[in-house]
Design an enzyme around this catalytic site. Structure first.
Site, PDB file in Angstrom:
ATOM      1  N   GLU A 128     -79.107   8.495 -94.616  1.00 17.82           N
ATOM      2  CA  GLU A 128     -80.347   7.472 -93.438  1.00 17.82           C
ATOM      3  C   GLU A 128     -81.240   8.033 -93.812  1.00 17.82           C
ATOM      4  O   GLU A 128     -82.185   6.448 -93.409  1.00 17.82           O
ATOM      5  CB  GLU A 128     -80.196   8.572 -92.477  1.00 17.82           C
ATOM      6  N   HIS A 186     -59.989  19.197-109.692  1.00 16.56           N
ATOM      7  CA  HIS A 186     -58.996  18.941-110.083  1.00 16.56           C
ATOM      8  C   HIS A 186     -58.044  17.109-108.581  1.00 16.56           C
ATOM      9  O   HIS A 186     -57.334  17.238-108.955  1.00 16.56           O
ATOM     10  CB  HIS A 186     -57.915  19.080-109.297  1.00 16.56           C
ATOM     11  N   LYS A 223     -75.099   1.112 -82.944  1.00 15.23           N
ATOM     12  CA  LYS A 223     -75.392   1.210 -81.805  1.00 15.23           C
ATOM     13  C   LYS A 223     -75.916   0.705 -80.132  1.00 15.23           C
ATOM     14  O   LYS A 223     -75.096   0.498 -79.326  1.00 15.23           O
ATOM     15  CB  LYS A 223     -76.902   2.525 -81.935  1.00 15.23           C
TER      16      LYS A 223
HETATM   17  O1  LIG Z   1     -80.035  13.571 -81.191  1.00 16.07           O
HETATM   18  P1  LIG Z   1     -79.494  12.327 -81.382  1.00 16.07           P
HETATM   19  O2  LIG Z   1     -80.851  11.151 -80.068  1.00 16.07           O
HETATM   20  O3  LIG Z   1     -78.550  12.153 -79.772  1.00 16.07           O
HETATM   21  O4  LIG Z   1     -78.863  11.444 -82.135  1.00 16.07           O
HETATM   22  C1  LIG Z   1     -78.187  11.872 -82.873  1.00 16.07           C
HETATM   23  C2  LIG Z   1     -77.373  10.745 -84.346  1.00 16.07           C
HETATM   24  O5  LIG Z   1     -78.095   9.717 -83.612  1.00 16.07           O
HETATM   25  C3  LIG Z   1     -78.044   8.599 -84.607  1.00 16.07           C
HETATM   26  O6  LIG Z   1     -76.783   8.107 -84.345  1.00 16.07           O
HETATM   27  C4  LIG Z   1     -79.230   8.804 -85.509  1.00 16.07           C
HETATM   28  O7  LIG Z   1     -79.118   7.475 -86.804  1.00 16.07           O
HETATM   29  C5  LIG Z   1     -79.333   9.890 -85.378  1.00 16.07           C
HETATM   30  O8  LIG Z   1     -80.463   9.950 -86.580  1.00 16.07           O
HETATM   31  C6  LIG Z   1     -78.940  10.929 -84.943  1.00 16.07           C
HETATM   32  O9  LIG Z   1     -78.928  11.917 -85.227  1.00 16.07           O
END
Ligand SMILES: O=P(O)(O)OC[C@H]1O[C@H](O)[C@H](O)[C@@H](O)[C@@H]1O
Length: 430
Positions: free
Chosen positions: A271, A292, A403
């Site tokens: 990331e 293995h 997202k």
């Molecule tokens: O802690 P949050 O805001 O719920 O985010 C949780 C995760 O969400 C996203 O996918 C980000 O790219 C991650 O880097 C992060 O750790």
């Protein structure tokens, strides 16, 4: 943490680094170190994570989790950086308090886990830096309902770890839940040494001061030369190997309890560094088990990767019983630890003999202090790599794209990213 780059040198491996190339790289490390120091001094976003050994407040974390000291189990509801750091510590360090993680929304898994938990004696830590991540909030609603159904007052068993704003913060305020703050400037994948990673460890009774002390020791070793800093040696070598064709980094700890560390590393590396058409794809392997399976490819496959071999120098050992069975007597009198060490060194040698670059990373033992060194060391390595590659280490636009698309599909807003789903090209074979 100790890093041995010998098997990444060009007289051993292809791709490999000549000593001259390392010296030239070292000049760039000096500049990158200055940039990193400036970022740390000004607590800039991301760089602030490298100050956590000093800025984290272990007393406040311990106080916040005090009400959950008697819990039989701790359930972390979070995803990505909000789960993997805590999970790495939980899997590495033994505790009488079991730790569980809901970091996926697979309904069968969620149901199975909730059915198996002693809900009345479980502390629930809902972790989301943004306070808006759909998977985490959905899972939390499901956990709440399961607690209600079991006659457990969920408000008694729950605390949240989140930023100053967002749905989770609002929920904590409405329900008067204890809340720990995610520190400013600390992205999720760099948050293991903050409230995010340490609250679960504190409930499990681990020495979180020692974790921070270990991290602080590694921070003290950051210097303007890769020859003086194991973390920078690792980051610089990985960067230079990637430039020469090592597009994959296979992280292979020789300790069952570090298996989740490889997952944590995969998020950190992918990331942070997968940007602008560059990056090193993290692969996860476990020694000796994957000798293995995956080792065949690592030794005899394309020269497009580096292998990172991680081991503790000391570990609790167990003797192998004597036997007079033909062909097995060589094992008797030795120990499982001896065997694992021999496998480690044999793998390292076999990769080197095939000219495949590999790097050895060692810690003293698997305890709080050494884990602090290892986790901090890898974070600093990643930040240095990002500086050398000229990428924005602390952003993740590609993850956010997905997202938004998912949220749009669920009717959670108008996101143009969701349109791409309808435009999918199909070529179905049945
Ligand atoms: O802690 P949050 O805001 O719920 O985010 C949780 C995760 O969400 C996203 O996918 C980000 O790219 C991650 O880097 C992060 O750790």
């Amino acid at each position: 943490m100790r890093v041995d780059l010998g098997n990444a040198l060009s007289d051993v491996a292809t791709p490999g680094l000549s000593r001259e190339a390392l010296d030239e790289l070292d000049e760039r490390v000096a500049d990158a170190h200055e940039r990193i120091q400036r970022g740390r001094d000004e607590s800039e976003h991301g760089y602030a994570a490298l100050n956590l050994p000093d800025t984290a407040n272990p007393d406040a974390i311990r106080r916040a989790v005090e009400p959950f000291a008697d819990a039989e189990a701790v359930l972390t509801v979070g995803i990505g950086g909000s789960a993997l750091g805590a999970a790495t510590l939980a899997r590495a360090l033994p505790s009488e308090t079991d730790a569980f993680f809901l970091d996926n929304v697979d309904p069968e898994h969620v149901t199975r886990l909730l059915d198996s938990l002693p809900l009345a004696d479980t502390a629930v830590n809902v972790v989301s830096r943004s306070g808006t991540t759909a998977e985490t909030l959905a899972n939390f609603l499901v956990v709440r309902e399961a607690m209600d159904d079991a006659g457990v007052d969920w408000t008694d068993r729950t605390f949240v770890t989140t930023g100053e704003e967002g749905n989770l913060r609002r929920l904590a305020e409405t329900e008067d839940l204890p809340a720990l703050a995610v520190p400013d400037g600390v992205p999720g994948r760099f948050s293991v040494l903050s409230t995010v990673g340490l609250a679960c460890a504190a409930i499990q009774g681990h020495d979180i001061d020692a974790i921070l002390r270990g991290a602080g020791d590694e921070a003290d070793r950051l210097a303007g030369s890769l020859y003086d800093s194991p973390a920078y040696a690792y980051g610089a070598a990985s960067y230079a190997l990637e430039e020469r064709g090592a597009a994959v980094n296979a992280m292979m700890p020789y300790a069952e309890s570090l298996e989740t560390f490889a997952e944590w590393f995969a998020q950190l590396w992918a990331e942070s560094l997968g940007k602008d058409g560059r990056g090193q794809t993290p692969a996860r392997a476990l020694g000796a088990t994957d000798q293995h399976s995956q080792l065949q490819l690592y030794r005899a496959g394309p020269h497009d990767k580096m292998v990172t071999l991680v081991r503790p120098e000391e570990r609790a050992d167990r003797d192998i019983p004597h036997t007079d069975l033909d062909g097995l007597s060589y094992l008797g009198g030795s120990s499982l630890g001896d065997l694992l060490d021999a496998e480690f060194e044999a793998t390292e040698a076999s990769l080197a003999a095939a000219g495949q670059p590999n790097v050895r990373v060692e810690i003293d033992r698997i305890d709080e202090r050494s884990l602090g060194e290892l986790l901090y060391g890898m974070e600093a390595a990643c930040v240095l790599y990002g500086e050398l590659a000229g990428v924005k280490t602390f952003t993740q636009p590609a993850v956010e794209w997905g997202k938004k698309a998912a949220r749009g599909l669920l009717g959670g807003g108008d996101f143009e990213e969701a349109d791409a789903v309808a435009e999918k090209t199909t070529l179905t074979v049945e």
